[in-house]
Structures are given as C-alpha cells and as structure tokens.
Design a protein around this motif. Structure first.
Motif, PDB file in Angstrom:
ATOM      1  N   LEU A   1     -14.779  -3.993 -24.556  1.00  0.00           N
ATOM      2  CA  LEU A   1     -14.056  -5.200 -24.981  1.00  0.00           C
ATOM      3  C   LEU A   1     -12.725  -5.334 -24.230  1.00  0.00           C
ATOM      4  CD1 LEU A   1     -14.720  -5.133 -28.836  1.00  0.00           C
ATOM      5  CD2 LEU A   1     -16.027  -6.321 -27.058  1.00  0.00           C
TER       6      LEU A   1
ATOM      7  N   GLN B   1      -6.469  -6.660 -23.090  1.00  0.00           N
ATOM      8  CA  GLN B   1      -7.232  -6.506 -24.319  1.00  0.00           C
ATOM      9  C   GLN B   1      -6.709  -7.474 -25.370  1.00  0.00           C
ATOM     10  OE1 GLN B   1      -6.352  -2.242 -24.591  1.00  0.00           O
ATOM     11  NE2 GLN B   1      -8.533  -1.835 -24.289  1.00  0.00           N
ATOM     12  N   SER B   2      -7.442  -7.670 -26.413  1.00  0.00           N
ATOM     13  CA  SER B   2      -7.126  -8.445 -27.615  1.00  0.00           C
ATOM     14  C   SER B   2      -6.709  -9.888 -27.327  1.00  0.00           C
ATOM     15  CB  SER B   2      -6.110  -7.706 -28.484  1.00  0.00           C
ATOM     16  OG  SER B   2      -4.865  -7.590 -27.832  1.00  0.00           O
ATOM     17  N   ASP B   3      -5.549 -10.302 -27.833  1.00  0.00           N
ATOM     18  CA  ASP B   3      -5.149 -11.719 -27.770  1.00  0.00           C
ATOM     19  C   ASP B   3      -4.298 -12.062 -26.560  1.00  0.00           C
ATOM     20  OD1 ASP B   3      -6.465 -12.816 -29.968  1.00  0.00           O
ATOM     21  OD2 ASP B   3      -4.968 -12.020 -31.347  1.00  0.00           O
TER      22      ASP B   3
ATOM     23  N   ASN C   1      -9.990 -11.802 -26.524  1.00  0.00           N
ATOM     24  CA  ASN C   1     -10.734 -11.979 -27.777  1.00  0.00           C
ATOM     25  C   ASN C   1     -11.619 -13.220 -27.745  1.00  0.00           C
ATOM     26  OD1 ASN C   1      -9.774  -9.660 -28.942  1.00  0.00           O
ATOM     27  ND2 ASN C   1      -8.269 -10.678 -30.246  1.00  0.00           N
TER      28      ASN C   1
ATOM     29  N   ASP D   1     -15.526 -13.130 -28.287  1.00  0.00           N
ATOM     30  CA  ASP D   1     -16.038 -13.859 -29.455  1.00  0.00           C
ATOM     31  C   ASP D   1     -17.239 -14.723 -29.080  1.00  0.00           C
ATOM     32  OD1 ASP D   1     -14.307 -12.707 -31.259  1.00  0.00           O
ATOM     33  OD2 ASP D   1     -12.932 -14.423 -31.349  1.00  0.00           O
TER      34      ASP D   1
END
Length: 186
Positions: free
Chosen positions: A144, A159-161, A177, A181
């Motif tokens: 991810l 990573q992430s947002d 994300n 998603d």
C-alpha cells in the motif's frame, strides 16, 4: 555436445518479432515476458488511465496510454501506464496516434504484480528517467505504498493521505489512499 551460443538479438530484430501476450520487453539484449496482469493490477491501471485522461485529454495537455510499447535508449519496454504530454505525442501527418513510440514517456507508472521482480521493474523506471522522463511511480499493492521517482532527485516513499506528485501541467490531485481505495469494489 556443446552448442555455440546464439547471436544476441538486436533491438530492431526484436521489434520485428510478432507481439506476445502478455507483452515481452527487450532489456540488455534479452527478451523478458511480462507476467499476465491480475485483478488488482488491471483495476489500478484502468482507474489511473481514466483519472489522468479525464483531466488531460479534452484540454490536450497529456494522454495516459495503458501497456504502450516505448522503444528508446537500446530498450523496448511496456510500462503499465505511459503518460505523454500532448506536444510530445508523435502524431502522424493525418493527426492519428502512431503505432510506434520511439521516445520515453514523460511519466511512467509501474504496478508491481505478484510474479514480477521489483528490481527489474525499478530498472525500467530508472531507464526512463535516464532518457528524459520527468516522473515515475512504482506502485506496490501489497505494501500500500508508492515509490515516486523524479528526475535528479532521490526517490521518496509515499503512503496514506499524502498527495502524490504528478506532471505539473495537470490539475490532478491523487493520494495514496485514494488509489488503493479503488481496489475496494465490493
């Protein structure tokens, strides 16, 4: 019985061969067949092309091509997504998209498949950057994360947002994300 080694294939000889499914690439004198794309890979590839083309095609800023053969610098590779700025697309005299792209994409995107070797894929991104690409994404669906390469800079793991860097000509905001998603369809 000892067999004499066969003569290595040249890039023009490779390009004269029939296409394979999945595509084969020509790297360092060797033919390497890409693995067959699987579900997550196909989903991310389709969504990335659609998101980029939604903001870039009508305004003739850029176009994202899925699985486009790009031959330059002694290699012939097939990035999962090859993004070309509009003015760099080598249109034919009649304004059509050509069959052959003998130049690096401005932005190359590779999505790691379970059967791929990461260093081979990273090598293709680095080759693009060495020959004029400005941006490369290495997407790892298992981790991810997205490793971002920009010309003349160290790669950065996103990573992430975090909003990812894209071609500056495009008004496009994508986070890590958001991209992962897209895998949730159920």
């Amino acid at each position: 019985m000892v067999q004499a080694p066969s003569k290595p294939l040249t890039l023009p000889e490779f390009l004269a061969l029939p296409e394979t499914k999945p595509a084969s690439e020509y790297i360092d004198g060797k033919i390497i067949q890409k693995p067959m794309p699987k579900g997550r890979h196909s989903r991310l590839q389709g969504k990335l092309c659609a998101a980029i083309n939604q903001v870039a095609e009508d305004s003739k800023l850029a176009y994202a091509f899925p699985e486009l053969r790009c031959s330059f610098g002694g290699r012939s590779t097939v990035p999962d997504v090859a993004v070309f700025l509009w003015e760099r697309i080598p249109f034919t005299a009649t304004g059509e998209v050509p069959d052959n792209f003998d130049l690096p994409p401005d932005w190359t995107i590779e999505i790691l498949s379970p059967d791929q070797r990461p260093n081979k894929v990273l090598g293709n991104i680095l080759h693009c950057l060495e020959h004029g690409s400005h941006l490369g994404w290495f997407i790892d669906p298992d981790d991810l994360s997205i490793l971002v390469f920009q010309a003349q800079q160290q790669p950065v793991l996103w990573q992430s947002d975090q909003a990812l860097p894209v071609s500056p000509e495009l008004e496009l905001t994508l986070t890590v994300n958001q991209i992962f998603d897209w895998l949730k369809m159920g």
